[in-house]
Scaffold this motif. Structure first.
Motif, mmCIF file in Angstrom:
data_model
loop_
_atom_site.group_PDB
_atom_site.id
_atom_site.type_symbol
_atom_site.label_atom_id
_atom_site.label_comp_id
_atom_site.label_asym_id
_atom_site.label_seq_id
_atom_site.Cartn_x
_atom_site.Cartn_y
_atom_site.Cartn_z
ATOM 1 N N SER A 109 30.555 50.877 30.944
ATOM 2 C CA SER A 109 30.067 49.497 30.881
ATOM 3 C C SER A 109 31.221 48.505 30.750
ATOM 4 N N SER A 110 32.430 49.007 30.501
ATOM 5 C CA SER A 110 33.613 48.142 30.373
ATOM 6 C C SER A 110 34.267 47.848 31.719
ATOM 7 N N THR A 111 33.710 48.400 32.793
ATOM 8 C CA THR A 111 34.357 48.275 34.103
ATOM 9 C C THR A 111 34.603 46.822 34.488
ATOM 10 N N ARG A 112 33.622 45.954 34.229
ATOM 11 C CA ARG A 112 33.777 44.541 34.619
ATOM 12 C C ARG A 112 34.949 43.901 33.875
ATOM 13 N N ASN A 113 35.045 44.133 32.571
ATOM 14 C CA ASN A 113 36.145 43.544 31.792
ATOM 15 C C ASN A 113 37.498 44.061 32.253
ATOM 16 N N VAL A 114 37.553 45.355 32.535
ATOM 17 C CA VAL A 114 38.821 45.947 32.983
ATOM 18 C C VAL A 114 39.177 45.419 34.370
ATOM 19 N N SER A 115 38.157 45.230 35.216
ATOM 20 C CA SER A 115 38.395 44.665 36.549
ATOM 21 C C SER A 115 38.999 43.269 36.445
ATOM 22 N N GLN A 116 38.506 42.466 35.507
ATOM 23 C CA GLN A 116 39.057 41.124 35.297
ATOM 24 C C GLN A 116 40.509 41.190 34.825
ATOM 25 N N LEU A 117 40.809 42.201 34.027
ATOM 26 C CA LEU A 117 42.191 42.369 33.559
ATOM 27 C C LEU A 117 43.113 42.735 34.717
ATOM 28 N N ARG A 233 33.273 46.133 43.324
ATOM 29 C CA ARG A 233 32.686 47.343 42.772
ATOM 30 C C ARG A 233 32.122 47.114 41.363
ATOM 31 N N SER A 234 32.913 46.480 40.488
ATOM 32 C CA SER A 234 32.479 46.342 39.101
ATOM 33 C C SER A 234 31.221 45.488 38.971
ATOM 34 N N THR A 235 31.094 44.439 39.815
ATOM 35 C CA THR A 235 29.926 43.569 39.694
ATOM 36 C C THR A 235 28.668 44.220 40.257
ATOM 37 N N ILE A 236 28.799 44.981 41.345
ATOM 38 C CA ILE A 236 27.612 45.648 41.892
ATOM 39 C C ILE A 236 27.169 46.789 40.968
ATOM 40 N N LEU A 237 28.129 47.457 40.324
ATOM 41 C CA LEU A 237 27.757 48.505 39.360
ATOM 42 C C LEU A 237 27.002 47.904 38.183
ATOM 43 N N GLU A 238 27.471 46.756 37.716
ATOM 44 C CA GLU A 238 26.782 46.083 36.602
ATOM 45 C C GLU A 238 25.384 45.654 37.029
ATOM 46 N N GLU A 270 46.572 42.312 50.178
ATOM 47 C CA GLU A 270 47.650 41.554 50.824
ATOM 48 C C GLU A 270 47.513 40.063 50.536
ATOM 49 N N PHE A 271 46.281 39.566 50.529
ATOM 50 C CA PHE A 271 46.050 38.146 50.259
ATOM 51 C C PHE A 271 46.439 37.800 48.824
ATOM 52 N N LEU A 272 46.014 38.630 47.859
ATOM 53 C CA LEU A 272 46.319 38.359 46.456
ATOM 54 C C LEU A 272 47.807 38.499 46.161
ATOM 55 N N ASP A 273 48.473 39.381 46.888
ATOM 56 C CA ASP A 273 49.914 39.551 46.682
ATOM 57 C C ASP A 273 50.675 38.272 47.019
ATOM 58 N N LYS A 274 50.158 37.506 47.983
ATOM 59 C CA LYS A 274 50.815 36.263 48.402
ATOM 60 C C LYS A 274 50.170 35.017 47.785
ATOM 61 N N ASN A 275 48.965 35.184 47.230
ATOM 62 C CA ASN A 275 48.219 34.038 46.713
ATOM 63 C C ASN A 275 47.567 34.365 45.389
ATOM 64 N N GLY A 276 48.402 34.638 44.390
ATOM 65 C CA GLY A 276 47.883 35.020 43.083
ATOM 66 C C GLY A 276 47.002 33.975 42.440
ATOM 67 N N TRP A 277 47.169 32.687 42.823
ATOM 68 C CA TRP A 277 46.322 31.615 42.291
ATOM 69 C C TRP A 277 44.852 31.864 42.575
ATOM 70 N N ALA A 278 44.551 32.666 43.621
ATOM 71 C CA ALA A 278 43.163 32.871 44.055
ATOM 72 C C ALA A 278 42.327 33.582 42.999
ATOM 73 N N VAL A 279 42.964 34.215 42.032
ATOM 74 C CA VAL A 279 42.224 34.886 40.953
ATOM 75 C C VAL A 279 41.334 33.875 40.231
ATOM 76 N N ASP A 280 41.774 32.632 40.117
ATOM 77 C CA ASP A 280 41.009 31.596 39.420
ATOM 78 C C ASP A 280 40.198 30.736 40.382
ATOM 79 N N TYR A 281 40.033 31.189 41.621
ATOM 80 C CA TYR A 281 39.355 30.387 42.649
ATOM 81 C C TYR A 281 37.899 30.154 42.263
#
Length: 281
Positions: A109-117, A233-238, A270-281
């Motif tokens: 059940s911690s998958t979502r939190n770990v995914s956010q990390l 994955r984490s959100t569909i599992l939840e 590849e997108f996140l590697d070049k656009n880390g700001w997208a995590v907060d999109y």
């Protein structure tokens, strides 16, 4: 776990829940003295030390817990958080990914939190690279500007030498102004080129196909359903823990129906590697 160690752990848990982290840490330490081979005692103390911002000690506890049990998800999870606090995003990402994979093995059940990390570690890894890029860019721009300033100074000295002894200094002034204008334009052009190049690297749109339709965040581990829809994955599992149905079609859907979307996963990485700001999109 011995009875005495367990009693100390339970007492530590009560103090932890009350927010008395120093006393909880002391009790967990006493429990470890009674049973130094129990990985859960080390993760308990690690969690307490996180709340006390004792990051190095927290890492020590996490490593010890992982040494005793290399499938200890909490050990890797807390380790990643401590590594992020100490500004070690590369190591934190590795630890967070290991915790994430351990979650998937047990359908935790911690998958979502770990995914956010994991996403947070990716963002901070990008930010560290971006700061270094800006530092290098600034150093290069300063070096090139200095070179142009030096060349302008050389040209002005040449003008001064040529105009020595002239009674009419108006021509000399005009020539100096012309030289200064020419070289200052070159400096401005250089700054413009760097600004344009910088702007080209700052993409601020996330492609729709990379957005999870449940959390509306960018995906990092997408899976695909029977009808061809992709989700993080984490959100569909939840979602499936609450309702075994497809979020879009409401048709029956189980965890066994999900398949990794490897092509999309690679594109997101590849997108996140070049656009880390997208995590907060």
């Amino acid at each position: 776990m011995s009875a005495k160690a367990n009693a100390l752990k339970e007492e530590g848990n009560r103090y932890f829940q009350d927010g008395d982290y120093k006393t909880a840490e002391m009790l967990y330490s006493k429990a470890i003295q009674q049973d130094s081979q129990n990985p859960k005692l080390f993760t308990n103390r690690a969690m307490t030390r996180m709340h006390l911002s004792l990051w190095e000690s927290c890492i020590d506890d996490c490593l010890r817990s992982i040494e005793l049990d290399n499938t200890n998800m909490k050990g890797f999870y807390y380790l990643a958080q401590a590594q992020l606090a100490l500004k070690h995003p590369n190591e934190a990402l590795n630890s967070a990914m290991t915790a994430y994979h351990e979650c998937l093995k047990t359908n935790s059940s911690s998958t979502r939190n770990v995914s956010q990390l994991v996403l947070q570690a990716k963002k901070e890894k990008w930010e560290a690279k971006e700061k270094e890029r800006i530092r290098r860019r600034s150093a290069l721009l300063a070096e090139l500007e200095e070179d142009l300033q030096r060349k302008m100074g050389t040209e002005l000295r040449r003008v001064d030498i040529m105009c020595e002894g002239r009674e009419d200094t108006s021509d000399a002034r005009e020539e100096r102004e012309e030289v200064e204008t020419t070289w200052r334009h070159k400096i401005e052009e250089l700054r413009t080129v760097f600004a344009i190049a910088d702007g080209g690297l700052q993409q601020r749109e996330v492609p729709d196909y990379m957005i999870d339709n449940i959390s509306f965040c960018v995906m990092h581990d997408p899976v695909i359903t029977k009808n061809g829809s992709s989700y993080e994955r984490s959100t569909i599992l939840e979602h499936l823990r609450r309702s075994p149905t497809d979020p879009l079609t409401r048709e029956p859907l189980t965890i066994g129906d999900l398949r990794p979307n490897l092509a999309l996963k690679q594109a997101c990485a590849e997108f996140l590697d070049k656009n880390g700001w997208a995590v907060d999109y």
